[in-house]
Design an enzyme around this catalytic site. Structure first.
Site, mmCIF file in Angstrom:
data_model
loop_
_atom_site.group_PDB
_atom_site.id
_atom_site.type_symbol
_atom_site.label_atom_id
_atom_site.label_comp_id
_atom_site.label_asym_id
_atom_site.label_seq_id
_atom_site.Cartn_x
_atom_site.Cartn_y
_atom_site.Cartn_z
ATOM 1 N N LYS A 83 101.640 -69.251 50.029
ATOM 2 C CA LYS A 83 102.760 -70.133 50.569
ATOM 3 C C LYS A 83 103.320 -69.277 52.001
ATOM 4 C CE LYS A 83 106.677 -67.539 48.010
ATOM 5 N NZ LYS A 83 107.293 -66.885 49.318
ATOM 6 N N PHE A 115 115.833 -64.069 48.773
ATOM 7 C CA PHE A 115 114.814 -65.118 49.800
ATOM 8 C C PHE A 115 114.140 -65.834 48.802
ATOM 9 C CE2 PHE A 115 115.066 -61.166 52.418
ATOM 10 C CZ PHE A 115 115.994 -61.602 53.270
ATOM 11 N N CYS A 116 112.934 -65.537 48.090
ATOM 12 C CA CYS A 116 112.161 -66.565 47.690
ATOM 13 C C CYS A 116 112.422 -66.929 46.287
ATOM 14 C CB CYS A 116 110.646 -66.015 47.666
ATOM 15 S SG CYS A 116 110.213 -65.751 49.651
ATOM 16 N N ILE A 117 113.098 -66.167 45.520
ATOM 17 C CA ILE A 117 113.840 -66.432 44.273
ATOM 18 C C ILE A 117 114.681 -67.359 44.414
ATOM 19 C CG2 ILE A 117 114.859 -65.552 41.960
ATOM 20 C CD1 ILE A 117 111.987 -64.861 42.174
ATOM 21 N N THR A 120 113.594 -70.921 46.044
ATOM 22 C CA THR A 120 112.695 -71.656 44.991
ATOM 23 C C THR A 120 113.600 -72.239 44.013
ATOM 24 O OG1 THR A 120 110.813 -70.519 45.812
ATOM 25 C CG2 THR A 120 110.542 -71.645 43.660
#
Length: 174
Positions: A83, A115-117, A120
């Site tokens: 990603k 950020f990504c946690i 998502t």
């Protein structure tokens, strides 16, 4: 309800970079326990790698881009994907693959919490997935403004209820 385990950005450059993630050994052990339980229950495992542009520290194929060697991922059976954004869905075929596997609930773990946690979890919920967030299964580094422990607790509290079901990792697939 069919579950899947989604592991985000457990990569050498983040896990073992100059700034170490909060409680990194404990979080790694927690994620590896979830991997073992997922395998025991035939739960599919999806693994995201954040991929930077050519010349960046985490460009595809670079040493920092690789999954952390202590992560018990099996590339022959787990689905690894790259990603380029905080969302594991944007620019990937994750949603299609989850739909094909008839997954309705995602257990999300890994890095980085803010950020990504966070992104998502929110996108997964918007796409109609039930989201389980093991409160002890994600981590990040200290920032100028906040210590990692505070960032993690804030996100656990903020996401719980409207976005995710907050649980302890030991209660997943037990």
């Amino acid at each position: 309800m069919t579950d899947a385990l989604l592991i985000i950005d457990m990569q050498t450059g983040l896990y073992d970079g100059p700034e170490k993630p909060y409680e990194r050994e404990r979080v790694l052990a927690t994620i590896n326990q979830l991997i073992q339980r997922a395998r025991h229950s035939d739960t599919p495992i999806f693994v995201a790698r954040h991929t930077g542009p050519a010349g960046s520290p985490i460009e595809a194929g670079s040493a920092p881009w690789q999954l952390w060697h202590g992560l018990h991922v099996d590339e022959s059976r787990d689905l690894l994907f790259n990603k380029t954004r905080p969302s594991c869905f944007l620019g990937t075929d994750l949603q299609r693959q989850l739909s094909a596997a008839q997954v309705s609930q995602l257990v999300i773990v890994g890095m980085k919490t803010q950020f990504c946690i966070d992104t998502t979890c929110r996108v997964a919920m918007e796409l109609g997935f039930q989201v389980v967030l093991p409160e002890d299964g994600h981590t990040c580094m200290d920032t100028v403004a906040l210590k990692a422990e505070a960032i993690i607790e804030h996100h656990n509290a903020t996401l719980a209820g409207p976005v995710v079901k907050r649980v302890k990792a030991m209660d997943v697939w037990n």
